[in-house]
Design a protein around this motif. Sequence first.
Motif, PDB file in Angstrom:
ATOM      1  N   GLN A   1     -17.756   0.174 -25.942  1.00 55.05           N
ATOM      2  CA  GLN A   1     -16.833  -0.641 -26.725  1.00 55.05           C
ATOM      3  C   GLN A   1     -15.778   0.203 -27.420  1.00 55.05           C
TER       4      GLN A   1
ATOM      5  N   THR B   1     -15.735  -3.202 -23.129  1.00 50.71           N
ATOM      6  CA  THR B   1     -14.282  -3.363 -23.233  1.00 50.71           C
ATOM      7  C   THR B   1     -13.526  -2.113 -22.811  1.00 50.71           C
TER       8      THR B   1
ATOM      9  N   TYR C   1     -25.607  -9.216 -21.199  1.00 52.91           N
ATOM     10  CA  TYR C   1     -25.071  -8.239 -22.129  1.00 52.91           C
ATOM     11  C   TYR C   1     -23.588  -8.477 -22.370  1.00 52.91           C
ATOM     12  N   ASP C   2     -23.090  -7.894 -23.476  1.00 51.16           N
ATOM     13  CA  ASP C   2     -21.657  -7.927 -23.753  1.00 51.16           C
ATOM     14  C   ASP C   2     -20.909  -7.127 -22.685  1.00 51.16           C
TER      15      ASP C   2
ATOM     16  N   LYS D   1     -17.660 -13.631 -22.102  1.00 56.93           N
ATOM     17  CA  LYS D   1     -17.566 -12.180 -22.277  1.00 56.93           C
ATOM     18  C   LYS D   1     -18.939 -11.513 -22.213  1.00 56.93           C
ATOM     19  N   LYS D   2     -19.762 -12.042 -21.323  1.00 60.43           N
ATOM     20  CA  LYS D   2     -21.100 -11.517 -21.058  1.00 60.43           C
ATOM     21  C   LYS D   2     -21.213 -11.168 -19.576  1.00 60.43           C
TER      22      LYS D   2
END
Length: 523
Positions: free
Chosen positions: A329, A262, A258-259, A125-126
């Motif tokens: 997010q 979402t 990075y994340d 999830k990066k």
Amino acid sequence: MFPLSDNQKKKIALLIEGDAWFDFETRTTYSTATCLYKVMPLGVVAPKHAEDVSRIVRFCNKEGIALIPRGGATGLVGQALGMGIILDFTKYMNAIVKIADDLSTITTQPGCITATLNQTLAPHKKYYPIDPQSAKKCTIGGNIATNAAGPHGIKYGATKNEIRSATVVLSNGDAAQLFNNESNNILSPFGTSIVERTKNLLKHNQLLIQANVPKAVKFSSGYNIYEALRNDNLNMLRLLCGSEGTLAVVTEATFNMYDVPTESATFIAYFDSYEKTAEATLLALEFSPDAIELLDKSYAEVGTGINETIDSFLGGEFQAMLAIQFEGQSKETVQSSAENLLAVLKKKNLMLRHRQLFSHEEQNAVWELREEVAAKLNTMPSVLRKTSIIEDGAVPVAQLAKYLSGVQRILTSYNIPFRLYGHAGTGNIHCSTYVAIETHEGQEKIECAARDVFDLTIQLGGTLSGEHGDGYIRTPFLERAVGTDIYAIFKDVKNIFDPNNILNPNKIIGKQDGFFLHDIKYV
């Protein structure tokens, strides 16, 4: 450059563990790339590891043989070509080396395809945010060479901002480690000399350099002497990014990751003029979007037939559209940002209309349109040939309206068909032009138009390249663009790093005669 002797060929083949080819067929294959040029190399070497790179660089430095680093060869201005030995990193040195335990960085070899990073990072999830449209073909080494960016450059900047460290081979064959925190691991006398001499050069010219910092948000033209000296320390990585393989050869690099966001909110806004499109871009920047992409109608319509979702974007009259994206997010935050911007654009009465994209399918289709059309333009049949010559100008975003209207005026005056697209949010606009390049008339038209557009770019405080580099096309105009004094510093930097001029010669440092129509491939 004289042909290699049989003895030199034998020495090269025995010197490395990788492969070496000197046959006509292989050399012909490597004589072209995604650009206008065709230049026959003397040979091709595929190094197996960093020690191979050091050996071949050391040998070529002693023998006075040019070396041209090459990745995916997607560059549009000829950086991957030259009359020397091609170093092809895609066969062996193409791996992801490691992902940090804390998931903060990823380390790769130079021949790694850019898109592979995000494929590898997806389960974590990066993601890696540098996203040139050629990501499925271009390599990390090429990204460093041109200081590549992409649609999300508004938020993440360019490669220079996201690279953490790099291992390189200097022009004499010595290895060095470079870090983006202004410290370096230089063990050899030659490397130490490079650091000290370059530092002294930049310190001596500090006032001149500061007075000439590019006004454009993005710049990938010449050497980045503007950000290389900080707190009396030399950040060699800032010089390396965008240097097109002319200062050192990268063998490994580490990047931030990075994340994965979402949530995202994307909409398309349609406009009846380039000027209104530019005005909307300035307004949009006040809301901190993650991407603002411009596609004019002639560009977007090439995507007709890709799929039904894309077709639904293309109906009705407009001169240009903006695809504006917010990521994060929080669903509420990204949607609120998009809605607030839309309210301002409606109040200003700039848009013809707009379309909000709610599903992931629709949002992904926008970027698919951008990517697929760019690839399609390079292969679609045409009476007039697509030329990538004035395709990467970058200006201060406040000057974007003048730039777009100026390019339109210039190309129309020469009766040259064109398509405009690119990263409006950073003032970096790509331009496809169409001329009969095989004719004297076609060459004369594009030569004159290019000079006029380059002059316009300079007048508006811009740079000749935002992310694609100089190569054969823009090198002959660099002194004109940056001035005699700054270009003299560029030449000194090159001489310090590469005194025998073996690393990708005639790129960045070359004849300043404005002549770029040489070694053209006509088929």
